[in-house]
Design an enzyme around this catalytic site. Structure first.
Site, PDB file in Angstrom:
ATOM      1  N   PRO A   2      -3.334  -4.459  -2.425  1.00 20.95           N
ATOM      2  CA  PRO A   2      -4.435  -5.040  -3.341  1.00 20.95           C
ATOM      3  C   PRO A   2      -4.604  -4.523  -4.677  1.00 20.95           C
ATOM      4  CG  PRO A   2      -4.700  -4.816  -1.014  1.00 20.95           C
ATOM      5  CD  PRO A   2      -3.429  -4.067  -1.205  1.00 20.95           C
ATOM      6  N   GLU A   3      -4.585  -5.196  -5.758  1.00 23.16           N
ATOM      7  CA  GLU A   3      -5.364  -4.754  -7.118  1.00 23.16           C
ATOM      8  C   GLU A   3      -6.522  -5.131  -7.339  1.00 23.16           C
ATOM      9  OE1 GLU A   3      -2.223  -4.908 -10.288  1.00 23.16           O
ATOM     10  OE2 GLU A   3      -0.597  -4.649  -9.001  1.00 23.16           O
TER      11      GLU A   3
END
Length: 269
Positions: A2-3
């Site tokens: 996840p960014e």
């Protein structure tokens, strides 16, 4: 992993259900995450959540008795489930809320974390972080000054969290393509005018991704249980060897900073 857009999507998904709600119970089924979950996290039991915010890729849940810091790591996700919902093999932590909802942390690789910070203290994990990319502090002039004398590739430069937070691999690839800048160009060689374009594209790409719910890659799911959809619009990331959507030139894939990097040799200079 996840960014920033995925983390912000998660924060927005869980915030309405946590804000001003009391934490009735914290259930730790697996304490051995990236950093062991300390017993002190139970200090938050019985506390009312004052705010759910984000700094870089960390989600901060603030109460009068201290702050919980969630980090999703490589494969983690936070989801709201109904009480009595049977936990799966990789569902390591539950927060049972007074409104009947359960905030559940799922993490197959266990590279994420749940940290506790006492009132008035500051987490070392948040020290030395650069500005938020969507804030007014992140400007072309700032990036230009930070880059002077830097020989490192511009892609690894903008992915450095001490320079600016949250510009991960996917969004660095996409932003550099949209700005027409080759990722391997030394950061110190880029002009102020080109940084103006890059800063604009970073903000645009991140904002668009957040609006669309984050990028779904592998096993990321947003806090509301729905995947993001930005992956459908990726122009270069994951497309090495395919035709550029702008000029039909074959996209090149290289490694920079041990990360996959894709660019168009014609559109990016």
């Amino acid at each position: 992993m996840p960014e920033l857009p995925e983390v912000e999507t998660t924060r927005r998904g869980i915030e309405p259900w946590l804000q001003q709600q009391r934490i009735e119970q914290i259930v730790i089924r697996q304490p051995h995450l990236r950093w062991p979950v300390e017993d002190a996290i139970q200090t938050l039991t019985g506390q009312t959540i004052k705010a759910v915010t984000r700094r870089a890729k960390y989600i901060l849940v603030e109460t009068a008795a201290g702050t919980a810091i969630w980090h999703l790591g490589m494969s983690g996700s936070l989801r709201l489930v109904e009480p009595g919902s049977e936990p799966g093999k990789h569902d390591h932590i539950d927060w049972v809320m007074a409104n009947g909802k359960v905030l559940r942390y799922h993490d197959p690789r266990r590279f994420g974390a749940l940290l506790y910070v006492p009132p008035g203290q500051f987490s070392s994990h948040l020290a030395h972080l650069g500005p938020e990319p969507l804030s007014e502090a992140f400007t072309a002039e700032y990036l230009y000054q930070q880059s002077r004398g830097k020989k490192q590739a511009v892609k690894t430069f903008v992915m450095d969290g001490s320079v600016v937070v949250g510009v991960g691999n996917i969004y660095a690839n996409e932003s550099l393509f949209s700005a027409g800048i080759r990722p391997q160009t030394p950061a110190g060689k880029i002009s102020l005018a080109r940084y103006e374009r890059l800063v604009t594209e970073i903000k645009t790409v991140l904002d668009r991704s957040i609006t669309q719910g984050g990028t779904t890659l592998r096993d990321f799911v947003g806090g509301d249980g729905k995947p993001g959809y930005f992956a459908q619009q990726l122009l270069v990331y994951g497309r090495g060897g395919e035709a550029c959507k702008d000029c039909a030139t074959t996209l090149k894939e290289i490694r920079l900073g041990q990360r996959s990097t894709v660019y168009c040799p014609r559109c990016q200079r």
